[in-house]
Design a protein around this motif. Structure first.
Motif, mmCIF file in Angstrom:
data_model
loop_
_atom_site.group_PDB
_atom_site.id
_atom_site.type_symbol
_atom_site.label_atom_id
_atom_site.label_comp_id
_atom_site.label_asym_id
_atom_site.label_seq_id
_atom_site.Cartn_x
_atom_site.Cartn_y
_atom_site.Cartn_z
ATOM 1 N N GLN A 16 2.222 10.875 -1.677
ATOM 2 C CA GLN A 16 1.781 9.642 -1.017
ATOM 3 C C GLN A 16 0.556 9.932 -0.163
ATOM 4 O O GLN A 16 0.491 10.965 0.513
ATOM 5 N N ARG A 17 -0.418 9.021 -0.204
ATOM 6 C CA ARG A 17 -1.560 9.128 0.700
ATOM 7 C C ARG A 17 -1.316 8.162 1.844
ATOM 8 O O ARG A 17 -1.447 6.944 1.688
ATOM 9 N N PHE A 18 -0.954 8.716 2.988
ATOM 10 C CA PHE A 18 -0.531 7.880 4.109
ATOM 11 C C PHE A 18 -1.674 7.067 4.683
ATOM 12 O O PHE A 18 -2.828 7.490 4.688
ATOM 13 N N THR A 19 -1.319 5.931 5.258
ATOM 14 C CA THR A 19 -2.277 5.163 6.040
ATOM 15 C C THR A 19 -2.629 5.917 7.321
ATOM 16 O O THR A 19 -3.775 5.918 7.751
ATOM 17 N N HIS A 20 -1.626 6.558 7.917
ATOM 18 C CA HIS A 20 -1.848 7.240 9.193
ATOM 19 C C HIS A 20 -1.915 8.743 8.952
ATOM 20 O O HIS A 20 -0.897 9.421 8.892
ATOM 21 N N PRO A 219 5.041 8.313 8.910
ATOM 22 C CA PRO A 219 4.012 7.484 8.262
ATOM 23 C C PRO A 219 4.327 7.134 6.808
ATOM 24 O O PRO A 219 3.482 6.545 6.143
ATOM 25 N N PHE A 220 5.517 7.495 6.313
ATOM 26 C CA PHE A 220 5.877 7.066 4.953
ATOM 27 C C PHE A 220 5.864 5.535 4.882
ATOM 28 O O PHE A 220 5.359 4.945 3.932
ATOM 29 N N PRO B 210 8.329 -0.564 2.337
ATOM 30 C CA PRO B 210 6.923 -0.665 2.744
ATOM 31 C C PRO B 210 6.238 0.697 2.863
ATOM 32 O O PRO B 210 5.800 1.096 3.952
ATOM 33 N N PHE B 211 6.145 1.405 1.751
ATOM 34 C CA PHE B 211 5.443 2.693 1.754
ATOM 35 C C PHE B 211 3.968 2.456 2.053
ATOM 36 O O PHE B 211 3.336 1.575 1.466
ATOM 37 N N SER B 212 3.434 3.266 2.935
ATOM 38 C CA SER B 212 2.055 3.040 3.373
ATOM 39 C C SER B 212 1.060 3.576 2.349
ATOM 40 O O SER B 212 1.363 4.494 1.588
ATOM 41 N N GLY B 213 -0.105 2.982 2.350
ATOM 42 C CA GLY B 213 -1.228 3.512 1.581
ATOM 43 C C GLY B 213 -1.531 2.798 0.283
ATOM 44 O O GLY B 213 -2.681 2.791 -0.161
ATOM 45 N N GLU B 216 -3.949 -0.221 0.625
ATOM 46 C CA GLU B 216 -5.322 0.248 0.842
ATOM 47 C C GLU B 216 -5.919 0.764 -0.469
ATOM 48 O O GLU B 216 -7.084 0.506 -0.789
ATOM 49 N N GLY B 248 0.414 -4.087 8.249
ATOM 50 C CA GLY B 248 0.168 -2.739 8.752
ATOM 51 C C GLY B 248 -0.931 -1.990 8.016
ATOM 52 O O GLY B 248 -1.338 -0.908 8.446
ATOM 53 N N ALA B 249 -1.410 -2.533 6.920
ATOM 54 C CA ALA B 249 -2.398 -1.816 6.114
ATOM 55 C C ALA B 249 -3.732 -1.703 6.847
ATOM 56 O O ALA B 249 -4.145 -2.624 7.546
ATOM 57 N N ALA B 250 -4.389 -0.574 6.657
ATOM 58 C CA ALA B 250 -5.692 -0.341 7.288
ATOM 59 C C ALA B 250 -6.780 -0.957 6.412
ATOM 60 O O ALA B 250 -7.499 -0.263 5.688
#
Lengths: 259, 277
Positions: A16-20, A219-220, B210-213, B216, B248-250
């Motif tokens: 995963q490429r995290f946002t944070h 940050p997942f 809600p997995f991040s990234g 984006e 929450g997405a950047a």
């Protein structure tokens, strides 16, 4: 309202490429969502054989962020786990220990795990147990990981009754299993889903036991997810405050008093 | 910020929780209950997807579509509908049912689930009807990793389920029909790349945790214009986790506004809804 996030981490995860991706970004996201304190472990320590290699450098960086408290990843199969924890305790304000029985490959009845539980109780450290990291449906075939069995965790928690276990990333079914068990095991809200997930769980259990904690799995996950669960919860204020931090504080105080 | 939710499933949730009963045989009551949920979470308009369990009979398909139309008619200020079709049925039934429901103003699209893989020739009729009525096609889609599981989600193992590369094939066969590929998180990075060169494919953000990234990533590779907010509520998912994925997405506020509302307004021609004014 004070919110303590018992399920945060930081680092690199190959799937995963995290946002944070920086501590500054993670800290800003926590602040934006009203999270007062976050317990942070090193993500690399899940897969790298010696957790110290990633834990200790991270803990030094976390010291620059008053919002963050370090969490030590422990693999009880390692010959030096006790020395590693003892040394970390002398240098850092550890909030908890975190174990990964599925990734590290040992059963919940392993003798070393019982000793680790006793060690955690001695130092009044909760033991955090992520049941999973990913959604099982989306894992790469070569890296499939079975979740930690909530029944086994409940049994362990009942046997090691002086230790506070916290299951992380439990689904609503797993959370119901854990919260209905006769043990003191606690669980976080990060993976609870469905419309009004907290109210749904309350109705299912005919009341919310004071063993439900705030966890973001950031940050997942985006920390907004768990923050919104509190914001939109159709629950009495005292129950929301309990999940946010009151249940955790009460459990730790009760343990302190019992000792 | 106004929110338009293009992916809700009110049909198969008999009871949300004791204080919020969704009457099964009362489309108006169910619509009112859903509007309360929407009001509590800032959603202006929702797209009701048809009744979607696999392998429905002709009667079940008709009844489900009638229920969708009735719910929209109960609250036309807050809902539009997507009809459901099972392409396994005879061409005469499929054509007749699509003519029947797509000619009604409440219905603006067709929901496809897992009865037939979307590479199948039987989709040709469905897509031609979509083209005829200027309807949007919303295809359930997911890259599942556990092929050998026979429980739970294993029911989605059927031959008829579609993956993003299947949707890309459908989109290339019908480049003038707008397609929404459901479930960004389930489609993942590979799914985004699969449909990158199919400009008639948009992706909804519904489903999964809600997995991040990934939002984006999709904005970088497709542009915010090709993403639509969806929740999969109220049965499968909670609004909180799904809202978090976009909130929450950047991404820029302009991109967020497009995902939350502008793209859906343009695609489904929702300008007449006072709730989004």
């Amino acid at each position: 309202m004070k919110i303590i996030d018992v399920n945060a981490s930081f680092g690199f995860w190959p799937l995963q490429r995290f946002t944070h991706q920086t501590l500054d970004a993670l800290e800003e996201a926590m602040a934006r969502n009203g999270i007062t304190e976050a317990w942070v472990s090193a993500i690399e320590s899940i897969l790298f054989p010696d957790p110290d290699e990633f834990d200790l450098p991270l803990f030094r960086k976390l010291a620059e962020f008053p919002r963050f408290r370090p969490v030590k990843t422990v693999n009880p199969l390692l010959a030096n786990w006790r020395e590693s924890c003892t040394a970390a305790l002398k240098e850092f304000p550890l909030a908890a220990l975190k174990i990964f029985p599925n990734y590290h490959g040992y059963p919940l009845g392993h003798v070393e795990l019982r000793q680790l539980a006793d060690f955690a109780a001695e130092y009044r450290l909760p033991v955090l147990v992520p049941l999973r990291i990913n959604d099982e449906r989306n894992q790469p075939t070569a890296l499939e990981m079975t979740p930690v069995d909530p029944h086994g965790l409940a049994r362990l928690a009942a046997e090691a009754e002086t230790t506070t276990f916290v299951a992380l990333c439990a689904t609503k079914e797993e959370a119901a299993t854990l919260l209905q068990s006769p043990s003191r095991v606690m669980t976080d809200i990060s993976f609870l889903d469905g419309e009004q997930p907290l109210l749904l769980l309350k109705h299912r259990l005919k009341g919310l036991p004071p063993r439900l904690l705030f966890g973001s799995h950031a940050p997942f996950f985006y920390p907004e997810s768990s923050a919104f669960k509190l914001q939109y919860a159709q629950l009495p204020r005292e129950e929301i405050e309990g999940i946010a931090s009151g249940n955790l504080c009460a459990a730790m105080e009760a343990e302190h008093a019992a000792r | 910020m106004k929110i338009i939710d293009v992916h809700i499933h009110p049909h198969h949730v008999p009871q949300l929780f004791p204080d919020h009963t969704l009457p099964l045989n009362d489309p108006a009551g169910r619509a009112d209950t859903l509007v309360k949920l929407m009001d509590a979470t800032g959603v202006a308009v929702s797209g009701i997807l048809g009744r979607v369990p696999p392998f429905q009979s002709e009667r079940e398909v008709r009844e489900g579509n009638d229920f969708t139309v009735a719910m929209v008619r109960a609250r036309p200020d807050r809902f539009y509908g997507m009809c459901f079709i099972n392409p396994l049925h005879s061409p005469s039934f499929v054509a007749g049912e699509l003519d029947r429901v797509l000619s009604q103003p409440e219905i603006r699209g067709i929901k496809l689930e897992i009865d037939v893989n979307c590479r199948d020739f039987r989709l040709d009729l469905v897509m031609s009807k979509a083209r005829e009525y200027r309807a949007v096609v919303l295809q359930h889609c997911w890259y599942l990793s556990f092929w050998n599981d026979t429980s739970g989600e294993g029911r989605y193992r059927q031959q008829g389920r579609s993956e993003p590369h299947d949707v890309a094939d459908l989109a290339r066969r019908f480049p003038d029909v707008p397609i929404i590929m459901a479930h960004l998180d389930g489609c993942g990075v590979r799914g985004v790349l699969d449909v990158k060169d199919c400009p008639n494919v948009r992706i909804d953000t519904s489903g999964g945790q809600p997995f991040s990234g990934i939002v984006e990533y999709a904005v970088r590779h497709l542009g915010a214009e090709r993403l639509l907010f969806g929740s999969d509520r109220p049965g499968a998912r909670g609004f909180e986790s799904q809202l978090a994925r976009v909130q929450g997405a950047a991404i820029s506020e302009e991109a967020r506004r497009k995902i939350f509302s502008e793209n859906a307004i343009n695609l489904f021609r929702l300008n007449e809804f006072a709730a989004i004014a």
